[in-house]
Motif scaffolding. Structure first.
Motif, PDB file in Angstrom:
ATOM      1  N   GLU A 198     -40.546  -7.055 -53.198  1.00 15.97           N
ATOM      2  CA  GLU A 198     -41.650  -6.182 -53.637  1.00 15.97           C
ATOM      3  C   GLU A 198     -41.943  -5.129 -52.568  1.00 15.97           C
ATOM      4  N   TYR A 199     -41.842  -5.542 -51.297  1.00 13.37           N
ATOM      5  CA  TYR A 199     -42.049  -4.608 -50.181  1.00 13.37           C
ATOM      6  C   TYR A 199     -41.028  -3.477 -50.275  1.00 13.37           C
ATOM      7  N   THR A 200     -39.750  -3.867 -50.431  1.00 14.56           N
ATOM      8  CA  THR A 200     -38.663  -2.888 -50.489  1.00 14.56           C
ATOM      9  C   THR A 200     -38.868  -1.914 -51.642  1.00 14.56           C
ATOM     10  N   LYS A 201     -39.270  -2.474 -52.770  1.00 14.93           N
ATOM     11  CA  LYS A 201     -39.430  -1.653 -53.974  1.00 14.93           C
ATOM     12  C   LYS A 201     -40.483  -0.561 -53.773  1.00 14.93           C
ATOM     13  N   SER A 202     -41.545  -0.873 -53.005  1.00 16.55           N
ATOM     14  CA  SER A 202     -42.601   0.139 -52.877  1.00 16.55           C
ATOM     15  C   SER A 202     -42.505   0.984 -51.610  1.00 16.55           C
ATOM     16  N   LEU A 203     -41.627   0.605 -50.653  1.00 18.60           N
ATOM     17  CA  LEU A 203     -41.623   1.278 -49.349  1.00 18.60           C
ATOM     18  C   LEU A 203     -41.486   2.813 -49.426  1.00 18.60           C
ATOM     19  N   TYR A 204     -40.415   3.309 -50.039  1.00 15.30           N
ATOM     20  CA  TYR A 204     -40.199   4.767 -50.050  1.00 15.30           C
ATOM     21  C   TYR A 204     -41.310   5.485 -50.819  1.00 15.30           C
ATOM     22  N   PRO A 262     -41.763  -4.579 -39.629  1.00 17.83           N
ATOM     23  CA  PRO A 262     -41.507  -5.683 -40.560  1.00 17.83           C
ATOM     24  C   PRO A 262     -40.994  -6.903 -39.803  1.00 17.83           C
ATOM     25  N   PRO A 263     -41.000  -8.088 -40.429  1.00 18.53           N
ATOM     26  CA  PRO A 263     -40.487  -9.279 -39.747  1.00 18.53           C
ATOM     27  C   PRO A 263     -39.057  -9.049 -39.253  1.00 18.53           C
ATOM     28  N   LEU A 264     -38.771  -9.513 -38.015  1.00 14.46           N
ATOM     29  CA  LEU A 264     -37.418  -9.312 -37.453  1.00 14.46           C
ATOM     30  C   LEU A 264     -36.514 -10.487 -37.816  1.00 14.46           C
ATOM     31  N   VAL A 265     -36.291 -10.664 -39.101  1.00 13.43           N
ATOM     32  CA  VAL A 265     -35.413 -11.746 -39.576  1.00 13.43           C
ATOM     33  C   VAL A 265     -34.331 -11.119 -40.447  1.00 13.43           C
ATOM     34  N   SER A 266     -33.184 -11.813 -40.564  1.00 18.24           N
ATOM     35  CA  SER A 266     -32.016 -11.183 -41.181  1.00 18.24           C
ATOM     36  C   SER A 266     -32.266 -10.724 -42.620  1.00 18.24           C
ATOM     37  N   ASP A 267     -33.129 -11.424 -43.315  1.00 20.38           N
ATOM     38  CA  ASP A 267     -33.471 -11.052 -44.682  1.00 20.38           C
ATOM     39  C   ASP A 267     -34.029  -9.631 -44.785  1.00 20.38           C
ATOM     40  N   TRP A 268     -34.658  -9.194 -43.708  1.00 21.21           N
ATOM     41  CA  TRP A 268     -35.320  -7.887 -43.696  1.00 21.21           C
ATOM     42  C   TRP A 268     -34.464  -6.826 -42.996  1.00 21.21           C
ATOM     43  N   ASN A 269     -33.184  -7.110 -42.749  1.00 20.81           N
ATOM     44  CA  ASN A 269     -32.306  -6.173 -42.022  1.00 20.81           C
ATOM     45  C   ASN A 269     -32.318  -4.767 -42.601  1.00 20.81           C
ATOM     46  N   ASP A 270     -32.260  -4.667 -43.941  1.00 17.39           N
ATOM     47  CA  ASP A 270     -32.192  -3.333 -44.566  1.00 17.39           C
ATOM     48  C   ASP A 270     -33.471  -2.545 -44.322  1.00 17.39           C
TER      49      ASP A 270
END
Ligand code: TXA
Ligand code: MG
Length: 333
Positions: free
Chosen positions: A274-280, A299-307
């Protein structure tokens, strides 16, 4: 040039424009793309002009089905076949050695080509009716924030392209994962919503991430995806500090922080997709406000959030000392 706004049922009109060497911005599940007929060099040339993009910066060819890989590439590995079956249509771009006949204009002079099957019915139908692939970078001016809605496209390309199709907001909201399949072990050149873990699970081998080799590859550019306003990536406590100082800034955060609600303060969803969807969309929104800068909580520094981390780092300004910076800002106000 007048930029036409087409509705999702006006597919024929979009196809006719593409057949006439015109550019049409189209929805995809990641971000909107700026499409040209991939077999039409005159049209491809227009992409670089409309975007202000250097001509040695390669484009992704979007195809309708796995079988069309062979229009652009002689042969692919078993791993690539597996990934295509597993993730296409979807947000995975794969890089292959190109066929000799593939235009150097699309590949920016490289001997490799990027291919993807997008997961959007409007765009798939257009590619099908056109009869071959479309070359499509993100539909924004070079290095600026990618568009996830029609109005974001118009912000930088209105008057520069023939048309844009309204397909509603992009469902993913961040550009595709780019995976180099030309080496023995695949390498992620740009992280996206298809993570290294997901690729490793599909292939049952370890893959590599990002190997710095050329400026032309988007993963290697230090500055990209930038909003008009300077964006600063800051910690949770720095966000709290900024909120107290009531600066004329946009604030985007995701942690639980006590704040007074205001138009310039935005609490992001804590769920990653949901974060990714609204970021831009939020960054475009912040850009249109009367503010001096945008502060985004790291954002959290975990691999899931790499993009997300990759895009925000490239979109942000580099500063040396944050406390000095905000003292200066306070002083200026
Ligand atoms: O999700 C996406 O990938 C979107 C949608 C529209 O499909 N497209 C997109 O295109 O983000 P663009 O051009 O903004 O970014 C694609 C990046 C380029 O910056 C380029 O560096 C890289 O893909 N690329 C393309 N062909 C390549 C190649 N042969 N080798 C290495 N990198 C390549
Ligand atoms: Mg782009």
């Amino acid at each position: 040039m007048h930029t036409k706004i087409l509705q999702s049922w006006q597919i024929e009109e979009a196809v006719t424009l593409l057949k006439n060497s015109q550019l049409v911005a189209l929805p995809t599940e990641t971000v909107y793309g700026l499409a040209a007929d991939a077999k039409d060099e005159r049209a491809i040339h227009k992409i670089f002009t409309a975007k202000g993009r250097p001509s040695d910066h390669p484009l992704i060819v979007h195809i309708e089905h796995i079988n069309h890989i062979y229009d652009w590439v002689d042969d692919i590995s078993e791993n690539a076949k597996k990934l295509a079956k597993h993730f296409w249509p979807g947000p995975l771009t794969m890089i292959f050695h190109k066929k000799k006949s593939t235009s150097n204009l699309i590949t920016g002079g490289l001997d490799t080509i990027a291919l993807r099957v997008p997961n959007n019915l409007i765009t798939l139908e257009i590619i099908k009716k056109l009869g071959h692939g479309i070359a499509a970078p993100s539909a924004n001016f070079h290095k600026k924030t990618s568009p996830t809605k029609l109005e974001h496209v118009l912000k930088t390309l209105n008057g520069r392209i023939a048309a844009v199709i309204d397909g509603g907001p992009s469902s993913i909201g961040i550009e595709s994962t780019i995976l180099d399949m030309t080496k023995e072990v695949p390498i992620i050149l740009r992280p996206g919503s298809i993570s290294a873990q997901m690729i490793e699970n599909a292939l049952k081998i370890k893959i590599k991430s990002f190997d710095k080799h050329s400026e032309k590859v988007s993963g290697n550019m230090e500055i990209h995806y930038q909003p008009e306003k300077p964006l600063y990536l800051v910690s949770k406590s720095e966000i709290e500090n900024i909120l107290k100082k009531k600066m004329n800034a946009g604030i985007v955060f995701h942690s639980n922080i006590l704040h007074f609600s205001s138009d310039n303060i935005y609490k992001m969803p804590s769920d990653k997709s949901e974060y990714t969807k609204s970021l831009y969309s939020i960054l475009h929104q912040m850009d249109s406000k009367e503010i001096d800068s945008i502060f985004v909580e790291k954002p959290p520094l975990v691999s899931d959030w790499n993009d997300v981390n990759d895009r925000l780092q490239k979109a942000s300004q580099k500063y040396v000392n944050f406390n000095m910076f905000i003292e200066q800002e306070k002083f200026n106000n």
